[in-house]
Every structure is written in structure tokens, then in C-alpha cells.
Design an enzyme around this catalytic site. Structure first.
Site, PDB file in Angstrom:
ATOM      1  N   GLY A   1     -22.096  -7.970  -7.608  1.00 51.41           N
ATOM      2  CA  GLY A   1     -22.602  -9.391  -7.355  1.00 51.41           C
ATOM      3  C   GLY A   1     -23.823  -9.610  -8.315  1.00 51.41           C
ATOM      4  O   GLY A   1     -23.873  -9.329  -9.611  1.00 51.41           O
ATOM      5  N   LEU A   2     -24.686 -10.525  -7.822  1.00 48.18           N
ATOM      6  CA  LEU A   2     -25.662 -10.789  -8.742  1.00 48.18           C
ATOM      7  C   LEU A   2     -25.426 -11.741  -9.963  1.00 48.18           C
ATOM      8  O   LEU A   2     -25.907 -11.303 -11.047  1.00 48.18           O
ATOM      9  CB  LEU A   2     -26.858  -9.703  -9.170  1.00 48.18           C
ATOM     10  N   CYS A   3     -24.437 -12.624  -9.505  1.00 52.91           N
ATOM     11  CA  CYS A   3     -23.875 -13.327 -10.984  1.00 52.91           C
ATOM     12  C   CYS A   3     -23.847 -14.829 -10.319  1.00 52.91           C
ATOM     13  O   CYS A   3     -22.695 -15.403 -10.818  1.00 52.91           O
ATOM     14  CB  CYS A   3     -22.756 -12.648 -11.281  1.00 52.91           C
ATOM     15  N   GLY A   4     -24.553 -15.152  -9.766  1.00 52.56           N
ATOM     16  CA  GLY A   4     -24.506 -16.786  -9.092  1.00 52.56           C
ATOM     17  C   GLY A   4     -23.393 -16.918  -8.342  1.00 52.56           C
ATOM     18  O   GLY A   4     -22.943 -16.063  -7.529  1.00 52.56           O
TER      19      GLY A   4
ATOM     20  N   PHE B   1     -20.325 -16.746  -8.965  1.00 59.69           N
ATOM     21  CA  PHE B   1     -19.073 -16.467  -9.612  1.00 59.69           C
ATOM     22  C   PHE B   1     -18.100 -15.823  -8.637  1.00 59.69           C
ATOM     23  O   PHE B   1     -16.763 -16.387  -8.448  1.00 59.69           O
ATOM     24  CB  PHE B   1     -19.375 -15.416 -10.521  1.00 59.69           C
TER      25      PHE B   1
END
Lengths: 104, 286
Positions: free
Chosen positions: B87-90, B92
């Protein structure tokens, strides 16, 4: 004399791109030689050695496994599952379908 | 003063967060570079292969080879969803999941059964949580997807299509238009979509024969569509992570500024008060 523009392409990169005086490729039923002025052709490729003769002499040899070769207006494009200077440790399964059962 | 100590602690914590997001941004930037290189490196093969397939394809062949079959009606469709493992990709992953959900709902409204095949931990986790059955799930595809990954993902689905278990296969992934634009995208993988400009086949010497060449390269063609999607998805993920981490870093900067100001104001107020007390005290002595 006209020369050939050769490209050897595997799915993830262009392995070779350059000029050549002639190319000998391992087609499904045996070696096929291509010189400048060759008629347009599409051929299945088996596995074996591909040799590319440089216009000024000398040649490059690659190991390829499975794919298709296209010749058109002195441009030779070889799409292959595997291409490298070393023979593959193991022929990829995806390359095997290109050669099996073709004799029928 | 209790207030300023509390603020000081928060400043420290935001600074730490900022340092982490900044590092993640830099890591994503360097991975993005390599991932876009791979996207570009995969293009020559795709383009050349597409050209050959369109040249050889003709609709009449569909009777002869199962991989070319064109079902008259679609009873069951497979959805192959590619997401990231992390995760930690907005937005996406959630955008991709939403795209897959919409497709699934749409197909079901039209009375078509669906089945899910997912590569990527985030997609698997979501649909497992929703209680949707997942036929095949893969969470072992790295940041550097290989041709073998693509083959092992799509091989079983291709077989299901050839055996007639499914009549259509859709691929949901991110299209890598540019670093800034990577919209989720649904692609019809099977039945084969080809223009069938059979004219070019006529002038070629075909060995062993046009049909056989086509039959042999089609699995590679399907596989390559998935490989391209995997590579583009990996690049899109890094791009999304970079912008998400960039805005997090910027945001942390804003918060820090605000907190520092609050802290300074509290400190100044305290000093002013101390001086006032001293002045007041000495005035009382006189």
C-alpha cells in the site's frame, strides 16, 4: 551492396540491433539463410544458434529458443522467447510450444 | 510550561514521519526510473508481435483453433486483476479494485457469471474480505515482473478459455500513459481482438503455414499482453507511491511550520510573562 537491418527481440528487451551482411537462423525445420533482397517471409523459429555476419567480416552468435522470424524489405526481425550469448539453462516452457508436433 | 513540551513532542514526531515519507519518495523515484525503462524495453516486442498477429489473423480460423474461438454468447467471464502487493501509494490499489468491481457488477447485470483471478496482495485481501471467491491468487510477483510470472499467471486462464470453461477474459490493470497519468483500464484479452488485415499475409512466404504460425504465436501474444500489463502496473505503482509520498512530505512540512509557530508563540508568551513578573516584583520592593 545492400545490407540487412537485423533486430533480435525478446519480450523484455532488444538483444541485438544492427547491420548485417547475412543471417542464418534456426527455423523450425532446419537452418534458414537470409541475404539482402530476400523475399518477405514469416517463419517459426525452433531453438539453436543464430548467426549474424557483420558487413565488414566477423560474426555474432546468439542462442535463441522459440519464436518467429520476419523478413521484409531487408529488415530482419526475430522475436524469440529466449535470446542470449549463452545457451539457455533450460528451454522455457513457452518456447517449447513453437517446435513440438510440427512434423504432423 | 506543559503546553510547549507537548508541542515539542509533536514536532519531533512529525519530523520523524517526514523523514520516513521523504525516504520512501526517493526510493519510489529510483524504482520508478527502472520500472519505466522496463516499460520502454518491452515495447519493441509487443509492437512487432502485434503487427505479425494482425497480419495473419482472419476470422475464419476461429473454427480451427480453440484459442481463436469466438463464443456466440458469453456465459461466463474471467476477470484478471493486477494490483500492487503493498500500500502507501495513494488511490492506486483502490482505483484498480473499483474498476474490477464495476466490471464485475456490469457483467452480472448482463447475466454473465464471473470468476476472479488476482495477482497482487491488495486485490486478494480486498476480495477475500468481501467474501468473493477467488479462483487463482498470486502474491509473489515482485517489483520486477518477469516473462515467467506472466506465463504462470495467464497460462491456466488461457487453458480455461480453450477448454470452454470461460467465454471471455478481461484484464484489469493500470495503463501507463505517463508518469503522471496511470488510469485503471480494462482490456479484453480473449477472445482475440485483432483487426485481421489479412492482406499482408498474401505476399509473405509462410513457413510452415500462416495458420500454424498464428496458432504457435498466439499464446505468446496473450502472455505478452499480461507481461506488458504487469510491467506497466509496476511502474504505475511506483509513480503513484512517489506522488503520495511527496504530498505526505509536503504536508508534514506544513504541519511542522504550524507547530513551530505555536511553540515559539508559547515560548515568547512565557518569557514575556517572566519579565513582567520580575519587573512587577522589583517594583513592589521599591
Amino acid at each position: 551492396m545492400a545490407s540487412l537491418r537485423v533486430r533480435v527481440v525478446s519480450p523484455d528487451r532488444i538483444v541485438f540491433e544492427g547491420e548485417a551482411a547475412s543471417v542464418v537462423a534456426p527455423a523450425w525445420d532446419g537452418q534458414v539463410g537470409i541475404l539482402p533482397g530476400h523475399a518477405p517471409m514469416l517463419a517459426l523459429i525452433g531453438s539453436g544458434e543464430l548467426s549474424v555476419d557483420r558487413p565488414g567480416g566477423g560474426s555474432d552468435t546468439f542462442h535463441v529458443a522459440g519464436g518467429v522470424l520476419k523478413v521484409e524489405r531487408n529488415a530482419v526481425t526475430l522475436l524469440t522467447e529466449y535470446a542470449g550469448t549463452e545457451p539457455p539453462a533450460e528451454i522455457p516452457a513457452s518456447a517449447r510450444v513453437f517446435v513440438e508436433d510440427l512434423e504432423d | 510550561m506543559a503546553g510547549s513540551r507537548e508541542v515539542k513532542r509533536r514536532i519531533k514526531s512529525v519530523e520523524n514521519t517526514k523523514q520516513i515519507t521523504r525516504t520512501m519518495e526517493l526510493v519510489a523515484t529510483s524504482k520508478l526510473k527502472r520500472a519505466t525503462d522496463r516499460v520502454h524495453a518491452a515495447r519493441p516486442y509487443s509492437e512487432a508481435l502485434h503487427e505479425i498477429v494482425s497480419g495473419l489473423y482472419s476470422p475464419e480460423l476461429s473454427e480451427k483453433y480453440p484459442i481463436l474461438r469466438r463464443p456466440e454468447e458469453t456465459k461466463r467471464a474471467a476477470i484478471l486483476l493486477l494490483t500492487a502487493n503493498r500500500g502507501l501509494c495513494g488511490g492506486f490499489n483502490s482505483n484498480l479494485i473499483k474498476e474490477a468491481r464495476n466490471l464485475m457488477d456490469d457483467l452480472r447485470r448482463r447475466g454473465i457469471e464471473t470468476e476472479l483471478h488476482i495477482a497482487g496482495k491488495k486485490g486478494v485481501a480486498y476480495f477475500r474480505f468481501r467474501g468473493e471467491p477467488i479462483l487463482t491468487s498470486r502474491i509473489d510477483v515482485s517489483d520486477h515482473p518477469t516473462v515467467q510470472d506472466a506465463e504462470s499467471i495467464v497460462g491456466p486462464i488461457r487453458d480455461r478459455f480453450e477448454n470452454g470453461d470461460v467465454d471471455a477474459v478481461y484484464l484489469v490493470s493500470s495503463k501507463f500513459k505517463s508518469v503522471m497519468s496511470t488510469p485503471p483500464h480494462t482490456r479484453d484479452l480473449l477472445p482475440i481482438q485483432a483487426d485481421g488485415g489479412a492482406s499482408s499475409a498474401a505476399v509473405y512466404i509462410l513457413t510452415p503455414s500462416g495458420d500454424l504460425i498464428l496458432e504457435r504465436i498466439l499464446p505468446a501474444y496473450i502472455r505478452n499482453a499480461v507481461y506488458t500489463a504487469l510491467v506497466e502496473n509496476a511502474a504505475a505503482e511506483q509513480g503513484a507511491r512517489r506522488s503520495a509520498m511527496k504530498s505526505a512530505t509536503d504536508n508534514a512540512g506544513d504541519v511542522l511550520e504550524h507547530l513551530t509557530r505555536t511553540y515559539n508563540r508559547a515560548r515568547q508568551a512565557q518569557i514575556t510573562q517572566e519579565i513582567a513578573e520580575i519587573v512587577g516584583g522589583s517594583a513592589a520592593l521599591e
